[in-house]
Design a protein around this motif. Structure first.
Motif, PDB file in Angstrom:
ATOM      1  N   THR A 125      78.661  72.147 130.222  1.00  0.00           N
ATOM      2  CA  THR A 125      77.988  72.015 131.512  1.00  0.00           C
ATOM      3  C   THR A 125      77.612  70.562 131.775  1.00  0.00           C
ATOM      4  O   THR A 125      77.812  70.045 132.879  1.00  0.00           O
ATOM      5  CB  THR A 125      76.737  72.914 131.568  1.00  0.00           C
ATOM      6  OG1 THR A 125      77.139  74.267 131.319  1.00  0.00           O
ATOM      7  CG2 THR A 125      76.044  72.820 132.914  1.00  0.00           C
ATOM      8  N   VAL A 151      76.396  73.646 140.666  1.00  0.00           N
ATOM      9  CA  VAL A 151      76.880  74.245 139.426  1.00  0.00           C
ATOM     10  C   VAL A 151      76.897  75.749 139.642  1.00  0.00           C
ATOM     11  O   VAL A 151      75.902  76.321 140.087  1.00  0.00           O
ATOM     12  CB  VAL A 151      75.991  73.877 138.226  1.00  0.00           C
ATOM     13  CG1 VAL A 151      76.481  74.571 136.965  1.00  0.00           C
ATOM     14  CG2 VAL A 151      75.955  72.367 138.025  1.00  0.00           C
ATOM     15  N   LEU A 210      77.943  79.560 137.902  1.00  0.00           N
ATOM     16  CA  LEU A 210      78.178  80.276 136.647  1.00  0.00           C
ATOM     17  C   LEU A 210      78.591  81.705 136.953  1.00  0.00           C
ATOM     18  O   LEU A 210      78.062  82.329 137.869  1.00  0.00           O
ATOM     19  CB  LEU A 210      76.914  80.299 135.788  1.00  0.00           C
ATOM     20  CG  LEU A 210      76.278  78.956 135.472  1.00  0.00           C
ATOM     21  CD1 LEU A 210      74.911  79.158 134.848  1.00  0.00           C
ATOM     22  CD2 LEU A 210      77.172  78.162 134.554  1.00  0.00           C
ATOM     23  N   ILE A 225      82.122  78.189 134.100  1.00  0.00           N
ATOM     24  CA  ILE A 225      81.175  77.173 134.554  1.00  0.00           C
ATOM     25  C   ILE A 225      81.946  76.239 135.480  1.00  0.00           C
ATOM     26  O   ILE A 225      82.991  75.698 135.089  1.00  0.00           O
ATOM     27  CB  ILE A 225      80.590  76.375 133.376  1.00  0.00           C
ATOM     28  CG1 ILE A 225      80.029  77.307 132.305  1.00  0.00           C
ATOM     29  CG2 ILE A 225      79.515  75.397 133.868  1.00  0.00           C
ATOM     30  CD1 ILE A 225      79.755  76.628 130.970  1.00  0.00           C
ATOM     31  N   ALA A 234      81.532  72.949 138.320  1.00  0.00           N
ATOM     32  CA  ALA A 234      80.727  71.916 138.977  1.00  0.00           C
ATOM     33  C   ALA A 234      81.511  71.417 140.192  1.00  0.00           C
ATOM     34  O   ALA A 234      82.714  71.166 140.100  1.00  0.00           O
ATOM     35  CB  ALA A 234      80.420  70.761 138.034  1.00  0.00           C
TER      36      ALA A 234
END
Length: 82
Positions: free
Chosen positions: A9, A26, A28, A37, A39
Motif C-alpha cells: 500500500t 486508495v 481495497l 489494493i 491507488a
C-alpha cells in the motif's frame, strides 16, 4: 502478510503521489482469499503508464500487479494472497 499489505500500500500510494496531483484515492477489495489494493493519482497523465514499479510490487509479495492511465489519472494496483 500484514507487513506485505502495508508495504504494498505504501509503494502504491508513493507511486500515485509522484504524479503530482492534489489528491490520491486508495481502494481495497477482497475476494477468494485475495486482496486487491488500488491507488489512483487523480492527475491526468498523458504518457503511457510507467511499469517500472511492477518488479518492486512483486518483490513485496504481489501475486499480480499492474498500472494503467486514463482520464482520471494513473491507477497502480496489486493483488495479495490473504
Amino acid at each position: 502478510m500484514d507487513r506485505s499489505a502495508g508495504e504494498l500500500t505504501e509503494l502504491l500510494v508513493r507511486t500515485a503521489v509522484a504524479d503530482g496531483g492534489r489528491k490520491v484515492s486508495v481502494h481495497l477489495a477482497d475476494q477468494g482469499r485475495q486482496a486487491l489494493i488500488v491507488a489512483l493519482s487523480h492527475q491526468p497523465v498523458h504518457e503511457v503508464a510507467d511499469d517500472a514499479v511492477l518488479p518492486e510490487l512483486t518483490r513485496l509479495g504481489a501475486v499480480s500487479c499492474g498500472t494503467d492511465t486514463a482520464e482520471d489519472g494513473r491507477r497502480v494496483w496489486a493483488v495479495l494472497d490473504l
